[in-house]
Write an enzyme that holds these catalytic residues in place. Structure first.
Site, PDB file in Angstrom:
ATOM      1  N   ASP A  18      40.534  47.308  39.721  1.00 19.49           N
ATOM      2  CA  ASP A  18      40.173  46.471  40.869  1.00 19.49           C
ATOM      3  C   ASP A  18      39.401  47.256  41.932  1.00 19.49           C
ATOM      4  O   ASP A  18      39.784  47.279  43.110  1.00 19.49           O
ATOM      5  CB  ASP A  18      41.435  45.868  41.512  1.00 19.49           C
ATOM      6  CG  ASP A  18      42.338  45.201  40.502  1.00 19.49           C
ATOM      7  OD1 ASP A  18      41.820  44.519  39.608  1.00 19.49           O
ATOM      8  OD2 ASP A  18      43.577  45.374  40.600  1.00 19.49           O
ATOM      9  N   GLU A 186      40.557  34.636  41.605  1.00 20.82           N
ATOM     10  CA  GLU A 186      41.275  35.629  42.406  1.00 20.82           C
ATOM     11  C   GLU A 186      40.302  36.714  42.855  1.00 20.82           C
ATOM     12  O   GLU A 186      39.090  36.562  42.754  1.00 20.82           O
ATOM     13  CB  GLU A 186      42.414  36.246  41.584  1.00 20.82           C
ATOM     14  CG  GLU A 186      41.944  36.910  40.301  1.00 20.82           C
ATOM     15  CD  GLU A 186      43.078  37.406  39.419  1.00 20.82           C
ATOM     16  OE1 GLU A 186      44.244  37.264  39.814  1.00 20.82           O
ATOM     17  OE2 GLU A 186      42.779  37.945  38.333  1.00 20.82           O
TER      18      GLU A 186
END
Length: 494
Positions: A18, A186
């Site tokens: 991420d 997301e």
């Protein structure tokens, strides 16, 4: 990684999950998820977006202390966002079991402030702040269904300029359930350009997802969107979730991850340009590129030390908040044979680990088990949902070299114990391109036991780990430098 000004993906071939990045002056800074690992929130610096140096961490320990005395696998620090505003660096990050937190520093290598709870609650994930051109401030975040029962939607808040509080209850700005084919929307990143508010957000899941971009004239929407990066006919599965950055000369780039199973989520770099109708185009017409020209020539990276002469390097992390008596460094690493109530390496708080390299490699060290009572052990491990290790164990009649594997935490002998004398023993493991591991001992290497297939952990890749376990009263495992080198042989010894 580079050859005559050409880079090859992935630019970070290890578990930097991420990623988010910014540019300040001529330097790029990146942070990434760290989950249960301590210290947390790694900080990397680059001059060219290709060569990255790990310079430290923003979190020394995880809070609350009582909860993180033991490994909270699958919890801890999820996808963070890093920004630079008003002369400070800011990171907003989620703990999916507790809420959204913010920390800041004048420089990434300084001491960061104690994390401040910006929004409490379960299932709040992937926050990203935006300080807009007009002086207003906002925050977008996603939702984790495992904690909140909600997912596939992005919520936008007004935020105070000092990132001390949110100023409203939040608005669902993008509802993935209203978008055909969308699931698991997301990881949003908030930007502003040419009068538009932009939200870069992935969808579709970690292993098979894609990258979308949404835009609106108002931060709360309505937003229109399109898919701008997906696997196509490439071998880069699930290319998504990352950062848009711009170089000093005005060229645009996108950093994202690819899930590689036992190696975790590795980082790719894609060129980005703007179409005539004002939308970003990423990679090669929306699919990942394997190579490209280095964005800024002349960058280099500094590798952390392999030895422990000056302490434990930033590449190492514990599985829980450490205690002072667990380790002493210089010139060797001395790990105390601690009794933490478990021998399951997945849940051992005093396992000292580092990311498993994504390229085939050979890992070697030398170990001595000193002053330990029967039952004490120390070793070199590869730890995911399953694990294997090679090391030394004190028996009633002396010290033995052992190799064990474990599924669901239940260990089994992978090779017969070999008696050794009281001296350092060379240990190692060869890891091939598929994550198959072959443990060995001695010089030249002698294989011990059958190959072991590394597996991912809870949202993380497998870790290379060092550990020592005992009765807590005496005994240490003494490790020499841990050396990692390229290795082209297969893990089955052929």
């Amino acid at each position: 990684m580079t050859n005559d000004g050409v880079y090859r993906n992935p630019v970070l071939n290890a578990d930097w999950s991420d990623p988010d990045a910014i540019r300040v002056g001529g330097d790029f800074y990146m942070t990434a998820s760290s989950f249960h690992r301590v210290p947390g929130l790694p900080l990397l610096r680059s001059r060219d977006l290709v060569h990255w140096t790990l310079i430290g961490h923003a979190l020394d320990r995880l809070a609350p202390e009582a909860d993180f005395r033991t490994p909270q696998r699958g919890g801890g620090v999820w996808a963070p966002a890093i920004r630079h505003h008003a002369g400070r660096y800011w990171i907003v990050y989620p703990d999916p079991d507790r809420g959204l937190f913010v920390t800041s520093a004048e420089h990434p290598e300084d001491q960061w402030t104690r994390p401040h709870l910006l929004k409490g609650g379960k299932g709040l994930i992937d926050p990203c702040p935006l300080w807009a051109d007009d002086g207003s401030a906002y925050l977008v975040h996603g939702w984790a269904k495992s904690r909140s029962g909600i997912c596939n939607r992005l919520t936008v808040h007004r935020m105070s300029e000092d990132a001390a509080e949110l100023l409203d209850e939040g608005t669902v700005a993008i509802d993935g359930d209203a978008l055909p084919g969308y699931r698991t929307l997301e990881g949003p990143k908030f930007y502003q350009r040419d009068g538009w508010y932009w939200i870069f957000a992935p969808a579709g899941g970690v292993a098979e997802g894609w990258q979308s971009v949404f835009r609106s004239r108002d931060p709360f929407g309505p937003y229109e969107g399109r898919i701008v990066l997906e696997q196509g006919d490439t071998d880069v599965n699930g290319p998504h979730q990352g950062a848009w950055v711009t170089t000093e000369d005005g060229s645009d780039w996108f950093l994202h991850f690819q899930d590689r199973g036992p190696f975790g989520r590795v980082v790719h770099l894609q060129p980005m340009r703007w179409s005539e109708d004002g939308w970003p185009e990423i990679g090669d017409r929306g699919t990942p590129v394997a190579t490209g020209n280095v964005p800024v020539p002349g960058g280099t990276a500094t590798e952390p030390p392999e030895d422990f002469a000056d302490g434990i390097g930033p590449q190492w992390s514990w599985q829980a908040n450490p205690e002072p008596h667990w380790a002493a460094a210089g010139p060797r690493l001395r790990l105390a044979c601690v009794d933490t109530g478990t021998a399951d390496l997945r849940h051992l708080p005093n396992l000292l680990g580092r990311r498993l390299p994504g390229d085939p490699c050979r890992v070697t060290t030398a170990l001595r088990l000193d002053g330990a009572e029967p039952g004490a052990r120390a070793g070199l491990a590869v730890v995911g949902e399953t694990y294997a290790w090679i090391g030394l164990e004190r028996h009633e009649n002396g010290i033995a070299l052992v190799h064990r594997t474990a599924d669901d935490g239940v260990e089994a002998d992978a090779a017969h114990a070999i008696a050794v004398d009281d001296r350092p023993v060379t240990l190692g493991v060869d890891v091939d391109a598929e994550g198959r591991c072959r443990f060995f001992t001695g010089t030249p290497p002698r294989p011990v036991g059958p190959p072991f297939q590394a597996t991912a952990g809870a949202w993380v890749g497998a870790a290379l780990g060092l550990f020592a376990i005992g009765n807590g009263r005496d005994g240490t495992g003494e490790f020499d430098a841990v050396r990692i080198s390229a290795h082209n042989g297969s893990a089955d010894g052929r």
